[in-house]
Scaffold this active site. Structure first.
Site, PDB file in Angstrom:
ATOM      1  N   ASP A  15      35.349  31.051  40.522  1.00  0.00           N
ATOM      2  CA  ASP A  15      36.594  31.766  40.237  1.00  0.00           C
ATOM      3  C   ASP A  15      36.245  33.204  39.836  1.00  0.00           C
ATOM      4  O   ASP A  15      35.094  33.628  39.935  1.00  0.00           O
ATOM      5  CB  ASP A  15      37.411  31.045  39.162  1.00  0.00           C
ATOM      6  CG  ASP A  15      36.680  30.917  37.828  1.00  0.00           C
ATOM      7  OD1 ASP A  15      35.682  31.647  37.596  1.00  0.00           O
ATOM      8  OD2 ASP A  15      37.103  30.092  37.012  1.00  0.00           O
ATOM      9  N   MET A  16      37.221  33.945  39.357  1.00  0.00           N
ATOM     10  CA  MET A  16      37.000  35.351  39.024  1.00  0.00           C
ATOM     11  C   MET A  16      36.008  35.545  37.874  1.00  0.00           C
ATOM     12  O   MET A  16      35.410  36.593  37.729  1.00  0.00           O
ATOM     13  CB  MET A  16      38.327  36.029  38.703  1.00  0.00           C
ATOM     14  CG  MET A  16      39.208  36.149  39.943  1.00  0.00           C
ATOM     15  SD  MET A  16      40.789  36.952  39.617  1.00  0.00           S
ATOM     16  CE  MET A  16      40.247  38.604  39.224  1.00  0.00           C
TER      17      MET A  16
END
Length: 134
Positions: A15-16
């Site tokens: 994810d980020m």
């Protein structure tokens, strides 16, 4: 018998924050199950040719710690129980011996139309030979 598979975490898996996205662990354990079956001599292509496939019927996952981009993980797969038309497997994704997730997966044998079918005797025998006592 415990089957082990190494999996590297790629950028696309995260994810980020650079942490493995939770659903990607399902992909890792799918690979682990497929490789474990192949190591036992279960030919899923031949099964499909004969009109039978495996499908996940149930999965329970306990997320314990995160994995990150660039790490190499180990997927451990154990055959826990072999029944008439299904197999229960216990899987862990680990990093350097630390358990990151634990999953229990029930895989059902079915025909290509989706109807439950008994495991072929040769497949049942291979799976039972690897089943852990417990």
């Amino acid at each position: 018998m415990t089957h082990r598979l190494a999996v590297k975490v790629y950028y696309e898996d995260t994810d980020m924050a650079g942490i493995v996205y939770y659903a990607n662990y399902l992909k890792y354990i799918e690979r682990g199950r497929s490789e474990a079956l192949e190591a036992l001599g279960v030919d899923q292509v031949a099964m499909k040719t004969a009109g039978l496939v495996f499908a996940v019927r149930w999965v329970g996952v306990d997320y314990l710690a995160p994995a990150r981009f660039g790490e190499v993980l180990e997927v451990a797969t154990v055959i826990a129980r072999v029944k008439g038309a299904s197999v229960e497997m216990v899987q862990e994704v680990r990093r350097a011996g630390q358990s990151l997730i634990r999953a229990t997966v029930t895989v059902a044998c079915m025909d290509v139309q989706g109807r439950p079918k008994r495991l072929p005797e040769d497949v049942r025998s291979k799976l039972a030979s690897a089943q852990v006592a417990g």
